[in-house]
Design an enzyme around this catalytic site. Structure first.
Site, PDB file in Angstrom:
ATOM      1  N   GLY A 117       5.267   4.925  -2.921  1.00 15.74           N
ATOM      2  CA  GLY A 117       4.458   4.466  -1.800  1.00 15.74           C
ATOM      3  C   GLY A 117       3.599   3.305  -2.238  1.00 15.74           C
ATOM      4  N   GLN A 128      -2.716  -3.091  -2.252  1.00 11.33           N
ATOM      5  CA  GLN A 128      -2.235  -3.029  -3.638  1.00 11.33           C
ATOM      6  C   GLN A 128      -1.449  -4.280  -4.032  1.00 11.33           C
ATOM      7  OE1 GLN A 128      -0.681   1.233  -3.110  1.00 11.33           O
ATOM      8  NE2 GLN A 128      -1.260   1.150  -5.267  1.00 11.33           N
ATOM      9  N   CYS A 173      -0.410   6.538  -9.168  1.00  7.15           N
ATOM     10  CA  CYS A 173      -0.649   5.387  -8.298  1.00  7.15           C
ATOM     11  C   CYS A 173      -0.289   4.117  -9.064  1.00  7.15           C
ATOM     12  CB  CYS A 173      -2.125   5.356  -7.911  1.00  7.15           C
ATOM     13  SG  CYS A 173      -2.574   3.989  -6.840  1.00  7.15           S
ATOM     14  N   LEU A 174       0.419   3.211  -8.413  1.00  9.21           N
ATOM     15  CA  LEU A 174       0.825   1.972  -9.094  1.00  9.21           C
ATOM     16  C   LEU A 174      -0.379   1.124  -9.485  1.00  9.21           C
ATOM     17  CD1 LEU A 174       4.031   0.917  -7.107  1.00  9.21           C
ATOM     18  CD2 LEU A 174       3.881   2.100  -9.305  1.00  9.21           C
ATOM     19  N   HIS A 194      -2.653   9.946   0.488  1.00  8.23           N
ATOM     20  CA  HIS A 194      -2.909   9.040  -0.643  1.00  8.23           C
ATOM     21  C   HIS A 194      -2.922   7.582  -0.172  1.00  8.23           C
ATOM     22  CE1 HIS A 194      -2.275   7.766  -5.008  1.00  8.23           C
ATOM     23  NE2 HIS A 194      -2.030   6.662  -4.337  1.00  8.23           N
ATOM     24  N   GLU A 195      -1.927   7.206   0.609  1.00 10.52           N
ATOM     25  CA  GLU A 195      -1.800   5.801   1.034  1.00 10.52           C
ATOM     26  C   GLU A 195      -2.840   5.413   2.087  1.00 10.52           C
ATOM     27  OE1 GLU A 195      -0.172   3.990  -0.854  1.00 10.52           O
ATOM     28  OE2 GLU A 195       1.124   5.480  -1.800  1.00 10.52           O
ATOM     29  N   HIS A 228      -6.047   4.412   0.563  1.00  5.89           N
ATOM     30  CA  HIS A 228      -6.102   3.019   0.096  1.00  5.89           C
ATOM     31  C   HIS A 228      -6.617   2.086   1.200  1.00  5.89           C
ATOM     32  CE1 HIS A 228      -4.437   2.996  -3.927  1.00  5.89           C
ATOM     33  NE2 HIS A 228      -3.366   3.677  -3.571  1.00  5.89           N
TER      34      HIS A 228
HETATM   35 CO    CO Z   1      -1.939   4.609  -4.768  1.00  4.66          CO
END
Ligand code: CO
Length: 174
Positions: free
Chosen positions: A45, A50, A99-100, A141-142, A145
């Site tokens: 995701g 990001q 998380c990236l 989670h997304e 962000h």
């Molecule tokens: Co993330």
């Protein structure tokens, strides 16, 4: 196009992303680049911030397991959510997240088990979706962000301290 990932503690990750108003070519290009970037980094995701865009857009692509045991994330299996709003959430579940933007860190986080969400797709069509599995976790989670929140902020005080210490040590070594 693969874009550069914004990495913690970059202040952009704290921005409250803005509502998308035009569902145009620029949005489609952004979503396509987000997919390429997520694939290149083996993520499941990604939120627009990001890759440096503070707009309320996210993608999720939960790998499919093929018969040969290989995992694949075909583009047409990508869930694109624009201006998502969580309408309902209940229950609780602890899940190990990564998380990236915080590469190499995996920690258990408690979230709601079930969510109901409304969102728009890339063409501006309205949808609602409910889930009580991994997708529900990914959505929470997304969407965090989009509100300037990163999953490590949900850790206990002690775990967070430990993470910050380790992260600083790693930054020094890099
Ligand atoms: Co993330």
């Amino acid at each position: 196009m693969v874009r550069e990932i914004v990495v913690y503690p970059d202040k952009r990750l704290k921005l409250i992303s803005k509502e998308v108003v035009s569902f145009d070519g620029a949005l489609h290009d952004l979503l396509d680049d987000m997919y390429d970037t997520m694939r290149a980094r083996n993520g499941v995701g990604l939120a627009a911030i990001q890759v440096g865009f503070d707009v309320r857009a996210l993608i999720i692509n939960i790998p499919l397991e093929a018969a040969d045991g290989e995992h694949d994330q075909p583009k047409d299996n990508t869930l694109e959510m624009i201006n998502p709003v969580i309408l309902e959430k209940d229950g609780s579940e602890v899940f190990q997240e990564g998380c990236l933007s915080v590469p190499g860190v995996y920690e258990e986080v408690e979230r709601a088990k079930h969510v109901k969400v409304e969102y728009y797709d890339r063409d501006g069509k309205h949808h609602t979706l409910e889930d009580d599995d991994f997708l529900a976790i990914a959505i929470q989670h997304e969407t965090d962000h989009l509100d300037g929140k990163v999953f490590i902020e949900k850790l206990s005080y002690i775990k967070r301290k430990k993470f910050e210490k380790e992260w600083r040590r790693r930054a020094k070594e890099a």
